[in-house]
Design a protein around this motif. Structure first.
Motif, PDB file in Angstrom:
ATOM      1  N   ALA A  36       0.819  -1.224   0.000  1.00 51.60           N
ATOM      2  CA  ALA A  36       0.000   0.000   0.000  1.00 51.60           C
ATOM      3  C   ALA A  36       0.845   1.263   0.000  1.00 51.60           C
ATOM      4  CB  ALA A  36      -0.962   0.000   1.191  1.00 51.60           C
ATOM      5  N   HIS A  37       2.024   1.199  -0.649  1.00 48.33           N
ATOM      6  CA  HIS A  37       2.927   2.362  -0.620  1.00 48.33           C
ATOM      7  C   HIS A  37       2.330   3.572  -1.328  1.00 48.33           C
ATOM      8  CE1 HIS A  37       3.839   0.876  -4.692  1.00 48.33           C
ATOM      9  NE2 HIS A  37       4.232   2.099  -4.940  1.00 48.33           N
ATOM     10  N   GLU A  38       1.343   3.319  -2.218  1.00 48.54           N
ATOM     11  CA  GLU A  38       0.762   4.447  -2.963  1.00 48.54           C
ATOM     12  C   GLU A  38      -0.278   5.205  -2.134  1.00 48.54           C
ATOM     13  OE1 GLU A  38      -2.289   1.325  -3.291  1.00 48.54           O
ATOM     14  OE2 GLU A  38      -0.114   1.399  -3.235  1.00 48.54           O
ATOM     15  N   LEU A  39      -0.661   4.654  -0.979  1.00 57.64           N
ATOM     16  CA  LEU A  39      -1.671   5.298  -0.144  1.00 57.64           C
ATOM     17  C   LEU A  39      -1.016   6.241   0.868  1.00 57.64           C
ATOM     18  CD1 LEU A  39      -4.043   2.281   0.618  1.00 57.64           C
ATOM     19  CD2 LEU A  39      -4.243   3.998  -1.194  1.00 57.64           C
ATOM     20  N   ALA A  40      -1.762   7.240   1.267  1.00 60.55           N
ATOM     21  CA  ALA A  40      -1.283   8.172   2.287  1.00 60.55           C
ATOM     22  C   ALA A  40      -1.103   7.439   3.616  1.00 60.55           C
ATOM     23  CB  ALA A  40      -2.270   9.325   2.448  1.00 60.55           C
ATOM     24  N   LEU A  41      -0.170   7.947   4.435  1.00 61.57           N
ATOM     25  CA  LEU A  41       0.122   7.309   5.717  1.00 61.57           C
ATOM     26  C   LEU A  41      -1.128   7.220   6.581  1.00 61.57           C
ATOM     27  CD1 LEU A  41       2.048   6.155   7.842  1.00 61.57           C
ATOM     28  CD2 LEU A  41       2.606   8.510   8.506  1.00 61.57           C
ATOM     29  N   GLY A  42      -1.938   8.279   6.589  1.00 63.91           N
ATOM     30  CA  GLY A  42      -3.143   8.270   7.407  1.00 63.91           C
ATOM     31  C   GLY A  42      -4.111   7.172   6.990  1.00 63.91           C
ATOM     32  N   ILE A  43      -4.252   6.939   5.686  1.00 65.72           N
ATOM     33  CA  ILE A  43      -5.139   5.884   5.196  1.00 65.72           C
ATOM     34  C   ILE A  43      -4.586   4.523   5.575  1.00 65.72           C
ATOM     35  CG2 ILE A  43      -6.147   4.832   3.147  1.00 65.72           C
ATOM     36  CD1 ILE A  43      -7.348   7.528   3.906  1.00 65.72           C
ATOM     37  N   ARG A  44      -3.286   4.355   5.446  1.00 67.55           N
ATOM     38  CA  ARG A  44      -2.668   3.076   5.795  1.00 67.55           C
ATOM     39  C   ARG A  44      -2.904   2.749   7.273  1.00 67.55           C
ATOM     40  NH1 ARG A  44       2.461   2.743   5.746  1.00 67.55           N
ATOM     41  NH2 ARG A  44       2.748   0.669   4.869  1.00 67.55           N
ATOM     42  N   ARG A  45      -2.778   3.768   8.124  1.00 66.26           N
ATOM     43  CA  ARG A  45      -2.972   3.528   9.553  1.00 66.26           C
ATOM     44  C   ARG A  45      -4.453   3.292   9.881  1.00 66.26           C
ATOM     45  NH1 ARG A  45       1.392   3.656  12.331  1.00 66.26           N
ATOM     46  NH2 ARG A  45       0.236   3.581  14.284  1.00 66.26           N
ATOM     47  N   ARG A  46      -5.356   3.912   9.139  1.00 61.77           N
ATOM     48  CA  ARG A  46      -6.782   3.623   9.342  1.00 61.77           C
ATOM     49  C   ARG A  46      -7.099   2.179   8.945  1.00 61.77           C
ATOM     50  NH1 ARG A  46      -6.858   9.192   8.266  1.00 61.77           N
ATOM     51  NH2 ARG A  46      -8.493  10.371   9.348  1.00 61.77           N
ATOM     52  N   ILE A  47      -6.502   1.707   7.847  1.00 59.60           N
ATOM     53  CA  ILE A  47      -6.717   0.315   7.440  1.00 59.60           C
ATOM     54  C   ILE A  47      -6.187  -0.632   8.515  1.00 59.60           C
ATOM     55  CG2 ILE A  47      -6.118  -1.447   5.723  1.00 59.60           C
ATOM     56  CD1 ILE A  47      -5.943   0.794   3.646  1.00 59.60           C
ATOM     57  N   ALA A  48      -5.010  -0.291   9.061  1.00 54.97           N
ATOM     58  CA  ALA A  48      -4.437  -1.124  10.117  1.00 54.97           C
ATOM     59  C   ALA A  48      -5.328  -1.123  11.356  1.00 54.97           C
ATOM     60  CB  ALA A  48      -3.039  -0.625  10.469  1.00 54.97           C
ATOM     61  N   LEU A  49      -5.937   0.025  11.660  1.00 52.76           N
ATOM     62  CA  LEU A  49      -6.854   0.100  12.802  1.00 52.76           C
ATOM     63  C   LEU A  49      -8.082  -0.773  12.550  1.00 52.76           C
ATOM     64  CD1 LEU A  49      -7.782   1.304  15.495  1.00 52.76           C
ATOM     65  CD2 LEU A  49      -8.680   3.276  14.222  1.00 52.76           C
ATOM     66  N   ALA A  50      -8.612  -0.735  11.341  1.00 50.10           N
ATOM     67  CA  ALA A  50      -9.766  -1.569  11.010  1.00 50.10           C
ATOM     68  C   ALA A  50      -9.408  -3.045  11.129  1.00 50.10           C
ATOM     69  CB  ALA A  50     -10.241  -1.247   9.589  1.00 50.10           C
ATOM     70  N   ARG A  51      -8.223  -3.412  10.693  1.00 50.98           N
ATOM     71  CA  ARG A  51      -7.796  -4.814  10.802  1.00 50.98           C
ATOM     72  C   ARG A  51      -7.677  -5.227  12.266  1.00 50.98           C
ATOM     73  NH1 ARG A  51      -2.284  -6.049   7.856  1.00 50.98           N
ATOM     74  NH2 ARG A  51      -1.538  -4.636   9.481  1.00 50.98           N
ATOM     75  N   ALA A  52      -7.175  -4.317  13.119  1.00 53.98           N
ATOM     76  CA  ALA A  52      -7.077  -4.625  14.543  1.00 53.98           C
ATOM     77  C   ALA A  52      -8.453  -4.829  15.161  1.00 53.98           C
ATOM     78  CB  ALA A  52      -6.331  -3.498  15.267  1.00 53.98           C
ATOM     79  N   LEU A  53      -9.417  -4.002  14.752  1.00 53.08           N
ATOM     80  CA  LEU A  53     -10.758  -4.105  15.325  1.00 53.08           C
ATOM     81  C   LEU A  53     -11.491  -5.359  14.858  1.00 53.08           C
ATOM     82  CD1 LEU A  53     -11.945  -0.385  15.041  1.00 53.08           C
ATOM     83  CD2 LEU A  53     -11.053  -1.578  17.045  1.00 53.08           C
ATOM     84  N   ALA A  54     -11.050  -5.935  13.746  1.00 50.75           N
ATOM     85  CA  ALA A  54     -11.733  -7.115  13.211  1.00 50.75           C
ATOM     86  C   ALA A  54     -11.655  -8.301  14.160  1.00 50.75           C
ATOM     87  CB  ALA A  54     -11.144  -7.490  11.855  1.00 50.75           C
ATOM     88  N   THR A  55     -10.607  -8.370  14.994  1.00 48.69           N
ATOM     89  CA  THR A  55     -10.493  -9.488  15.934  1.00 48.69           C
ATOM     90  C   THR A  55     -11.362  -9.294  17.169  1.00 48.69           C
ATOM     91  OG1 THR A  55      -8.585  -8.468  17.022  1.00 48.69           O
ATOM     92  CG2 THR A  55      -8.136  -9.963  15.190  1.00 48.69           C
ATOM     93  N   ASP A  56     -11.753  -8.044  17.464  1.00 50.21           N
ATOM     94  CA  ASP A  56     -12.594  -7.758  18.632  1.00 50.21           C
ATOM     95  C   ASP A  56     -11.986  -8.345  19.901  1.00 50.21           C
ATOM     96  OD1 ASP A  56     -14.762  -6.602  19.904  1.00 50.21           O
ATOM     97  OD2 ASP A  56     -16.039  -8.384  19.690  1.00 50.21           O
TER      98      ASP A  56
END
Length: 587
Positions: free
Chosen positions: A463-483
């Motif tokens: 995801a190098h083409e994405l902004a850092l903020g978007i990358r970190r939001r995706i990572a946050l969503a992935r973290a929340l997926a495990t609940d």
């Protein structure tokens, strides 16, 4: 014809291949027998019926040999696929399951070289190479038939076959070192191309690095061309020597055979047939010499892969507790990297009841990310224990544990796939409603709505083409997926704008209200202000642990997080995502 899927490996495949090779080589005798019979019978008697019968029978043998060769190449392809699939899956499984500490001890360059050895094995176990190897024993079958015709010619054939085999061994030996060096340089070139076309593009241009990298490229190319020249030169010598051996063998066979014909102990037809059989006997040995370099490279690669595959892996089975409340205890935790001057930390002890929030601070290199990886079970402590609800983490199934922890690394990485694939990575089932809620809670909704493909938006090259903020939001969503009942967030607000920080605070506030335990590696004032405990890794070797006085004596259920942009008085408490209140307080 284009195959929709590769042929499947069959039971008894090796026996079928061996049987096919036997029939092919037996049928290969037909032409030599035809020559002998024509020279001895037809030329002597001139009976056309004999010539027709011999010709038809030989052509039938040639057609049958062609059919068997067609079947054998398919069987060899099945064998090649089976070998490479099994080895590739085993090696990749080892790569992704090797214990983290052991993997750290292997330099990245060495790991890449080891796994690229799969390519060497794949080349060595191609269908044509398998067939060439299986034909080698039948060279001695032809020598046996030559012996039945003439022991003297059989002896000459054996001598030259042995010489050809020794030439093949010599070729393998002189090219083995060069082949390994060429593989390393090719790997360096691939790394240089990857760096120059992905993450390093802006750096190269911003700091005028083109001349330096051009010099590096030129040096790499010169090395590769020099090594390739030497290898090709050695291979060319080997081919020339084999051709000389073949021609010399023919000269010796004809010369000795002619003498035997004159003496009356051999006829012309037998001489010509023996010469053809000797040439055919030499062919598989010559091919073995040609593929010797590939086989040697494969042998070295296999040895490295076997060492790699035999390394200790993470615990595949362990305790699977029925529930996890979120309690966590660190008992005399100690960790130090191999060959380091001292430990990153030692004697770290802290008991955290569920519903607690802990902030971990420290300078770069103080061990924050390492502690986060220890909590995830990605590394094993040098000494001490991590207890989850009183159970040692080393006894718990890693898969089960990571299903109960929401992990947000400081430097998130992503797989090549869709946005949805990355968010649901490791999550077996999730309803659309919950996925939509996670998208909203992580602050991704606007970006997803504006994307051409939404959740099917492709993610590639980390995801190098994405902004850092978007990358970190995706990572946050992935973290929340495990609940998870335990949150391990490494610099969760780093690189985020105001809206992104609000999303993180809202998530943390909501999780704390649910009684989850939160461990944040962060210097964010809003997080530090509301933490029950503070672990300062700047103090060596034993970190300093403090307790927030305003929460002493409480159970943490009333904990909130200061809104970004406030003076840190804690006056704004973030509601759970989905509450009717304005997220983040008044703006």
């Amino acid at each position: 014809r284009i195959m929709t899927r590769p042929p499947e490996a069959k039971p008894m495949l090796g026996i079928e291949l061996l049987l096919g090779s036997f029939l092919i080589n037996i049928l290969g005798l037909a032409v030599s027998v035809f020559v002998i019979q024509v020279m001895n019978r037809y030329l002597s008697h001139g009976i056309d019926g004999t010539l027709v019968t011999l010709s038809v029978g030989t052509m039938l043998a040639v057609i049958l040999e062609f059919c068997f060769r067609t079947v054998r190449i398919r069987l060899a392809n099945c064998a090649s696929i089976a070998i490479n699939s099994k080895l590739g899956e085993r090696s990749f499984s080892a790569l992704i399951n090797i214990r983290g500490q052991i993997l750290l001890n292997i330099p990245a360059r060495i790991r890449t070289e080891i796994l690229q050895g799969l390519e060497a094995v794949q080349q060595a176990t191609s269908a044509n190479n398998i067939i060439s190897i299986m034909d080698v024993p039948f060279a001695f079958l032809y020598v046996f038939f030559i012996f039945l015709i003439s022991p003297a010619i059989s002896f000459i054939s054996t001598v030259f076959i042995v010489i050809a085999f020794l030439v093949g061994l010599w070729t393998v030996r002189v090219t083995q070192g060069g082949s390994a060096e060429l593989a390393r340089e090719l790997n360096n070139r691939r790394n240089l191309i990857h760096m120059a076309t992905t993450g390093g593009v802006d750096t190269i241009r911003a700091f005028d690095g083109q001349p330096f990298l051009t010099t590096v490229w030129r040096n790499l190319q010169n090395k590769i061309q020099h090594i390739t020249y030497l290898l090709q030169n050695d291979q060319g010598k080997s081919q020339n020597v084999l051709q000389v051996i073949n021609a010399t063998m023919t000269v010796f066979i004809i010369a000795i055979g002619a003498k035997l014909v004159v003496m009356g102990s051999l006829n012309i037809g037998a001489l010509m047939g023996a010469n053809m059989l000797a040439t055919r006997a030499l062919m598989p040995i010559a091919r073995l010499a040609q593929i010797g370099q590939s086989l040697a490279r494969s042998r070295t690669a296999l040895q490295q892969l076997e060492k790699f595959n035999s390394m200790p892996v993470e615990l595949q089975k362990g305790t699977d507790p029925k529930t996890y409340e979120g309690d966590l205890e660190l008992v005399d935790l100690h960790y130090g990297y191999p060959n380091s001057a001292g430990p990153l930390f030692e004697g770290l002890s802290l008991k955290l009841p569920h519903g607690s929030i802990v902030a971990v601070v420290g300078h770069n290199g103080s061990g924050k990310t390492t502690l986060a990886r220890l909590l995830m079970g990605l590394l094993d402590p040098t000494r001490g224990r991590i207890l989850a609800d009183g159970v040692d983490l080393r006894q718990i199934s890693p898969w089960w544990w990571r299903q109960h922890v929401s992990y947000l690394p400081q430097e998130p990485t992503f797989i090549d796939g869709t946005l949805k694939d990355n968010i649901l990575l490791g999550t077996e089932k999730m309803t659309k409603e919950r996925l939509d809620a996670i998208i909203i809670a992580s602050g991704l909704k606007t970006w997803v709505d504006n994307s051409a493909r939404g959740l099917e938006e492709p993610i590639f090259a980390n995801a190098h083409e994405l902004a850092l903020g978007i990358r970190r939001r995706i990572a946050l969503a992935r973290a929340l997926a495990t609940d998870g009942r335990l949150l391990v967030f490494d610099e969760p607000t780093e690189g985020l704008d105001f809206e992104g920080q609000k999303a993180v605070y809202a998530v943390l506030g909501h999780k704390l209200k649910q009684g989850c335990t939160v461990i944040c590696f962060s210097h964010d004032p809003g997080i530090l202000k509301n933490a029950h405990y503070l672990i300062d890794l700047n103090f060596k070797p034993i970190p300093r642990i403090g307790m927030n006085k305003q929460f002493s004596g409480t159970d943490g259920k009333e904990t909130g997080l200061a809104n970004p942009g406030t003076n840190g008085d804690g006056g704004n408490i973030l509601p759970a995502p989905g509450d009717d209140k304005n997220v983040g307080g008044e703006q």
